[in-house]
Structure formats: C-alpha cells, structure tokens
Design a protein around this motif. Sequence first.
Motif, PDB file in Angstrom:
ATOM      1  N   TRP A   1       0.836  -1.201   0.000  1.00 28.40           N
ATOM      2  CA  TRP A   1       0.000   0.000   0.000  1.00 28.40           C
ATOM      3  C   TRP A   1       0.873   1.254   0.000  1.00 28.40           C
ATOM      4  CZ3 TRP A   1      -4.092   0.995   4.442  1.00 28.40           C
ATOM      5  CH2 TRP A   1      -4.881   2.085   4.097  1.00 28.40           C
ATOM      6  N   SER A   2       1.893   1.258   0.835  1.00 31.18           N
ATOM      7  CA  SER A   2       2.783   2.424   0.932  1.00 31.18           C
ATOM      8  C   SER A   2       3.470   2.706  -0.406  1.00 31.18           C
ATOM      9  CB  SER A   2       3.843   2.189   2.009  1.00 31.18           C
ATOM     10  OG  SER A   2       3.249   2.016   3.273  1.00 31.18           O
ATOM     11  N   MET A   3       3.899   1.644  -1.081  1.00 28.93           N
ATOM     12  CA  MET A   3       4.563   1.832  -2.375  1.00 28.93           C
ATOM     13  C   MET A   3       3.603   2.402  -3.409  1.00 28.93           C
ATOM     14  SD  MET A   3       7.161  -1.373  -2.885  1.00 28.93           S
ATOM     15  CE  MET A   3       5.870  -2.606  -2.819  1.00 28.93           C
ATOM     16  N   LEU A   4       2.414   1.814  -3.492  1.00 29.74           N
ATOM     17  CA  LEU A   4       1.425   2.300  -4.453  1.00 29.74           C
ATOM     18  C   LEU A   4       1.072   3.755  -4.183  1.00 29.74           C
ATOM     19  CD1 LEU A   4      -1.283  -0.482  -5.004  1.00 29.74           C
ATOM     20  CD2 LEU A   4       0.180   0.578  -6.718  1.00 29.74           C
ATOM     21  N   HIS A   5       0.774   4.034  -2.921  1.00 32.58           N
ATOM     22  CA  HIS A   5       0.352   5.389  -2.566  1.00 32.58           C
ATOM     23  C   HIS A   5       1.457   6.406  -2.824  1.00 32.58           C
ATOM     24  CE1 HIS A   5      -1.876   8.537  -0.542  1.00 32.58           C
ATOM     25  NE2 HIS A   5      -0.813   8.789   0.207  1.00 32.58           N
TER      26      HIS A   5
ATOM     27  N   LEU B   1       7.074  13.804  -9.843  1.00 35.02           N
ATOM     28  CA  LEU B   1       8.057  12.910 -10.449  1.00 35.02           C
ATOM     29  C   LEU B   1       8.881  13.656 -11.491  1.00 35.02           C
ATOM     30  CD1 LEU B   1       6.016   9.627 -11.069  1.00 35.02           C
ATOM     31  CD2 LEU B   1       7.844   9.961  -9.406  1.00 35.02           C
ATOM     32  N   ALA B   2      10.135  13.306 -11.597  1.00 39.32           N
ATOM     33  CA  ALA B   2      10.978  13.913 -12.641  1.00 39.32           C
ATOM     34  C   ALA B   2      10.398  13.585 -14.017  1.00 39.32           C
ATOM     35  CB  ALA B   2      12.406  13.380 -12.528  1.00 39.32           C
ATOM     36  N   PRO B   3      10.524  14.486 -14.982  1.00 35.11           N
ATOM     37  CA  PRO B   3       9.962  14.255 -16.314  1.00 35.11           C
ATOM     38  C   PRO B   3      10.466  12.978 -16.979  1.00 35.11           C
ATOM     39  CG  PRO B   3      10.655  16.532 -16.069  1.00 35.11           C
ATOM     40  CD  PRO B   3      11.154  15.803 -14.868  1.00 35.11           C
ATOM     41  N   THR B   4      11.639  12.537 -16.576  1.00 37.64           N
ATOM     42  CA  THR B   4      12.231  11.337 -17.191  1.00 37.64           C
ATOM     43  C   THR B   4      11.718  10.033 -16.568  1.00 37.64           C
ATOM     44  OG1 THR B   4      14.089  11.554 -15.658  1.00 37.64           O
ATOM     45  CG2 THR B   4      14.347  12.535 -17.850  1.00 37.64           C
TER      46      THR B   4
ATOM     47  N   LEU C   1       8.280   2.768 -12.812  1.00 34.28           N
ATOM     48  CA  LEU C   1       8.724   2.905 -11.425  1.00 34.28           C
ATOM     49  C   LEU C   1       7.978   1.931 -10.521  1.00 34.28           C
ATOM     50  CD1 LEU C   1      10.307   4.292  -9.178  1.00 34.28           C
ATOM     51  CD2 LEU C   1       8.573   6.111  -9.159  1.00 34.28           C
ATOM     52  N   ARG C   2       6.654   1.838 -10.700  1.00 37.77           N
ATOM     53  CA  ARG C   2       5.870   0.891  -9.904  1.00 37.77           C
ATOM     54  C   ARG C   2       6.313  -0.546 -10.179  1.00 37.77           C
ATOM     55  NH1 ARG C   2       1.530   4.748 -10.504  1.00 37.77           N
ATOM     56  NH2 ARG C   2       1.103   3.996 -12.609  1.00 37.77           N
ATOM     57  N   ALA C   3       6.541  -0.862 -11.447  1.00 41.70           N
ATOM     58  CA  ALA C   3       6.954  -2.223 -11.812  1.00 41.70           C
ATOM     59  C   ALA C   3       8.286  -2.577 -11.170  1.00 41.70           C
ATOM     60  CB  ALA C   3       7.041  -2.353 -13.324  1.00 41.70           C
TER      61      ALA C   3
END
Length: 201
Positions: free
Chosen positions: A160-164, A175-178, A184-186
């Motif tokens: 949950w913490s990662m998703l949120h 998030l940086a444009p790159t 990132l989630r994967a």
Amino acid sequence: MPRVLSSEDVEAFRRRLCVAAEALFAERGAEAVTMRELAQALGVSPMTPYRYFKDKDAILAAVRAAAFARFATALEAAMARPMDPLQRSRSAGEAYIAFALAEPQAYRLMFDLNQPTEGDYPELQAAIVRARRTMTVHVEAMIEAGLLAGDAELIGHMFWSMLHGVLMLQLTGKLAPTIDPTKLRALLFSTVVRGLGIGGR
C-alpha cells in the motif's frame, strides 16, 4: 409552504451536494470552502445545505465515506474473479491504480487529508475499515497458498505504501519528467517480490 421532501429527494440532493463539495474541496482545500460557496455551486439558498448536513465537516465526512466505498468496491470486484492468489494480488494493485487515476480528486481527499473528527462519523469509519481490509486480503491468500510468509497486515501495508507513494508523486506532478510512473511501480514491486520470495518457492 415548503414542499415536503421524500427520502429519495433528500438522498438525491445529498449526492449532488457531495459531488459539488468533492470538486471544491479538492481544488481549494476543505478549510477554504464555505457552506455559502457550496450552496452557490448548487444554485440554492445559503441555508439549504443545513437541511441535509449539520455542517461542512459532516459534508466532508460523507464525501470521503462515499469515496472510500467506491474504492473498496473497485478492489473487491477485481479480487472476486476466479484467479490464482498471485494474479489476484496483481489485479488488486491494478484496480487501485485505476481508481486513483480515474478519480484523483476523491483519492486525494481520502488519503491526503487529515480530518480530526473522523471518529465522529460511523459511516466514514466503516468505509475506511472496509477499504483497509482490501489491502491485506490478497496477501492472506498468498500466505495460505505458501507463496510467501510473514505478517499479512504488515506486508499489505508495505504494498500500500509503495502504491500510494508513487501515485501521490504522480498526481501532484512531483516525479521527474524522465520517470515513467508505470515503470517505477513495476521496478518497486519486482524488487519487493524478489525480496519476499513470492512465486519463487
């Protein structure tokens, strides 16, 4: 003489008021929105909202309760389809992301808002408990299937913490444009999955 409102009339107006409030709260913050502005958004007199809710705090609680209920419904539906435990966990994550991206205003009010009076509203409390349950039920299934070991609640909160975290960075444009949020989630989840040994037994 004022028209006598049916229960359907009351519920319909409450829904309209909550929709208007959700947009205003998300745009300007709950503290900055007045009952007069909520009434104005609906084209009614300043006192009309008080016929349906005690005050603005009660409206905010109703808005958040409805959002938590929609969120829980989406995740429960995603996990109800026949599939193996690992697929069910992935489906829950996909439903979570889809909800947050489809309803960013509601999502931010649900999780990015401190409402000190939360405990005063049983409907909101019940919706929060129901939503929180969706964070662990798929983990419990993986533990029962022998795919991982550990505390289901703790592991569920880790996911949950990662998703949120990624979603809030994405929704607030931090998030940086790159950085591709999907990649990132994967990467985060593949790293954690390897660490937990999921599917590797």
